[in-house]
Design a protein around this motif. Structure first.
Motif, PDB file in Angstrom:
ATOM      1  N   LEU A   1     -56.446  27.793 -51.577  1.00 52.46           N
ATOM      2  CA  LEU A   1     -56.370  26.549 -50.816  1.00 52.46           C
ATOM      3  C   LEU A   1     -54.996  26.366 -50.184  1.00 52.46           C
TER       4      LEU A   1
ATOM      5  N   MET B   1     -54.130  26.208 -46.195  1.00 51.06           N
ATOM      6  CA  MET B   1     -53.467  25.015 -45.656  1.00 51.06           C
ATOM      7  C   MET B   1     -52.235  25.403 -44.844  1.00 51.06           C
TER       8      MET B   1
ATOM      9  N   VAL C   1     -53.502  26.903 -41.508  1.00 49.12           N
ATOM     10  CA  VAL C   1     -54.003  25.848 -40.632  1.00 49.12           C
ATOM     11  C   VAL C   1     -52.859  24.992 -40.098  1.00 49.12           C
ATOM     12  N   SER C   2     -51.870  24.699 -40.950  1.00 51.91           N
ATOM     13  CA  SER C   2     -50.738  23.867 -40.543  1.00 51.91           C
ATOM     14  C   SER C   2     -49.962  24.502 -39.392  1.00 51.91           C
TER      15      SER C   2
ATOM     16  N   VAL D   1     -64.595  26.529 -48.217  1.00 51.42           N
ATOM     17  CA  VAL D   1     -63.302  25.844 -48.222  1.00 51.42           C
ATOM     18  C   VAL D   1     -62.504  26.218 -46.970  1.00 51.42           C
ATOM     19  N   THR D   2     -62.475  27.509 -46.654  1.00 55.16           N
ATOM     20  CA  THR D   2     -61.773  27.972 -45.459  1.00 55.16           C
ATOM     21  C   THR D   2     -62.380  27.355 -44.212  1.00 55.16           C
TER      22      THR D   2
ATOM     23  N   LEU E   1     -61.410  23.721 -43.791  1.00 59.14           N
ATOM     24  CA  LEU E   1     -59.991  23.634 -43.450  1.00 59.14           C
ATOM     25  C   LEU E   1     -59.760  23.922 -41.967  1.00 59.14           C
TER      26      LEU E   1
ATOM     27  N   GLU F   1     -51.485  19.756 -48.050  1.00 57.37           N
ATOM     28  CA  GLU F   1     -52.177  18.654 -48.730  1.00 57.37           C
ATOM     29  C   GLU F   1     -51.932  18.726 -50.239  1.00 57.37           C
TER      30      GLU F   1
ATOM     31  N   THR G   1     -54.382  16.894 -52.631  1.00 55.86           N
ATOM     32  CA  THR G   1     -55.622  17.631 -52.889  1.00 55.86           C
ATOM     33  C   THR G   1     -55.402  18.717 -53.929  1.00 55.86           C
TER      34      THR G   1
ATOM     35  N   VAL H   1     -61.467  18.991 -50.368  1.00 55.41           N
ATOM     36  CA  VAL H   1     -60.592  19.350 -49.251  1.00 55.41           C
ATOM     37  C   VAL H   1     -60.851  18.434 -48.055  1.00 55.41           C
TER      38      VAL H   1
ATOM     39  N   LEU I   1     -58.211  15.797 -46.258  1.00 54.69           N
ATOM     40  CA  LEU I   1     -57.883  15.827 -44.829  1.00 54.69           C
ATOM     41  C   LEU I   1     -58.229  14.500 -44.169  1.00 54.69           C
TER      42      LEU I   1
END
Length: 434
Positions: free
Chosen positions: A59, A63, A66-67, A111-112, A115, A278, A281, A385, A389
């Motif tokens: 996770l 993150m 993605v960030s 999860v991916t 995200l 996050e 989370t 998740v 978000l």
């Protein structure tokens, strides 16, 4: 005494999480810490046995990816192109969101997928002045349903696939794909009927402005854009090929995150990237693992699982249906990952009671655990998740509100799965036994 204490801490923590009057991560971690203070288990047990650091690290890594990617404008670009394709129509957008999430969750892990997709969806709903909840609910439900279809789609399936060597990626797709497709189509139809009146074009909806937008202007065409796309694509490819190259998903995700951090350090600044992770989370997951670990330590989960064998007296059809419903309902209360971890050795023990073919039990466990995750906001990793978000974007999802929508979907899914398991596996078994 320890058993009573562990159950009491878990129930009280769960009640506070449901009321949402105090930050749920704080409640979960406090509950886990109480397990330590009261001597139910020690720090070494919590860190070595109960906290799933693989899930936490996966996770965290996604993150980070993605960030950094978000800074390039890629999500805004995809959001605008997607909205233009459906011409800003609310219901087609809901359907497209569901399909993309389900397919992505089957090919990647769910999860991916959430995200990657939720930031896009939040951008879209804001642009089109649409209510956020119906779309976030669709993403959660479709992520868990789509993830049920493949070995890599949902963490419980990954765990089952690792425990049973002959259950391959293709096996999951062939055996679970048909029933997942039925449940997915039915759920989408249910969501459209349920929200059709709320999903109307409102005043302030900038459809004309949207259609005239040039999506490419939102892309920041710096080296970071191409680096982000390349590393993200390689990471996704690594997920798809992990079973062939024998590298686990967490390692793939960590490699991708580290590589992108190194490549973009001057533009993105690692310190700022870490600030955007996050953390609430992640700590909620840690606390949840610790809470459930307390129940595992005192033998509650194992006793519940072993009690099934006593109830069914080794009858395969009855055991399969009981596993399906027990895992489905119980996975809505605690995260399905630790529940499946406790159930795997129990099912493996059934061979010593004379059960030669355990496959119907494995498919029942996979269906129940994955689909049951839709029951509550903490039933599956993807749910937590998305909730994290959404809260960060000032669109919190209420625990009870989600429960009112999620539980009916779970009950319907379990009924359909019961019929499917019965006719595909149990009826042929009973006929061959005559």
């Amino acid at each position: 005494m320890e058993t009573t204490l562990a159950i009491a801490v878990f129930i009280v923590s769960y009640i506070f999480i449901m009321t949402e009057k105090i930050n749920r991560a704080l409640i979960a971690v406090s509950g886990g810490f109480l397990m330590l203070v009261t001597g139910i288990y020690k720090w070494n047990d919590a860190f070595a046995n109960y906290i799933d650091w693989g899930t936490i690290t996966l996770l965290f890594s996604m993150m980070v990816l993605v960030s950094i990617t978000k800074k390039t404008g890629l999500f805004e670009y995809v959001a605008i192109v997607l909205a233009q394709r459906v011409k800003g129509a609310p219901i087609p957008l809901l359907l497209v969101s569901g399909v993309l999430t389900a397919v992505g969750s089957a090919l990647l892990d769910n999860v991916t997928t959430v995200l990657l997709f939720v930031p896009i969806l939040l951008t879209l709903t804001n642009l089109l002045n649409l209510p956020v909840f119906p779309y976030l609910l669709t993403v959660i439900l479709c992520a868990n349903i789509g993830g049920t279809a493949t070995l890599i789609g949902d963490p419980p399936n990954i765990m089952i696939g690792q425990a049973v060597e002959h259950l391959t990626f293709l096996s999951f797709l062939v055996h679970l794909g048909p029933v997942v497709l039925i449940i997915f189509i039915s759920t989408l139809f249910f969501l459209v009927v349920l929200f059709r009146k709320r999903l109307q074009v409102k005043e302030g909806n900038h459809v004309n402005e949207l259609m005239n937008m040039n999506a490419s202007t939102y892309l920041k065409k710096t080296p970071m854009l191409y680096q982000s796309i390349t590393v993200l694509s390689l990471t996704i490819l690594g997920f798809l090929l992990h079973s062939f190259v024998h590298v686990d998903l967490t390692t793939v995700a960590v490699c991708g995150a580290l590589l992108l951090l190194l490549l973009t350090d001057k533009e993105a600044n690692a310190e700022k990237v870490f600030e955007e992770v996050e953390w609430v989370t992640l700590f909620f997951f840690i606390g949840l693992f610790m809470l459930v670990g307390g129940l595992e330590q005192v033998g509650v989960i194992d006793e519940m699982a072993r009690g099934m064998m006593w109830l069914t007296q080794g009858d395969l059809p009855l055991t399969a249906i009981l596993i399906l419903w027990m895992s489905g309902l119980f996975s809505g209360i605690v995260d399905n990952i630790p529940f499946v971890a406790a159930m795997i050795p129990v099912i493996q023990e059934f061979q010593s009671y004379g059960m030669a073919n355990l496959d119907p039990l494995w498919w029942s466990l996979a269906l129940g655990a994955c689909l049951g995750g839709n029951g509550t906001l903490i039933g599956a990793s993807a749910n937590v998740v998305v909730a994290g978000l959404a809260a960060s974007a000032k669109h919190p999802i209420g625990f009870v509100k989600f429960l009112l929508y999620g539980m009916p979907v779970v009950l319907f899914s379990l009924i359909v799965s019961t019929v499917y398991v019965y006719f595909r596996y149990l009826l042929p078994f009973m006929q061959s036994s005559l």
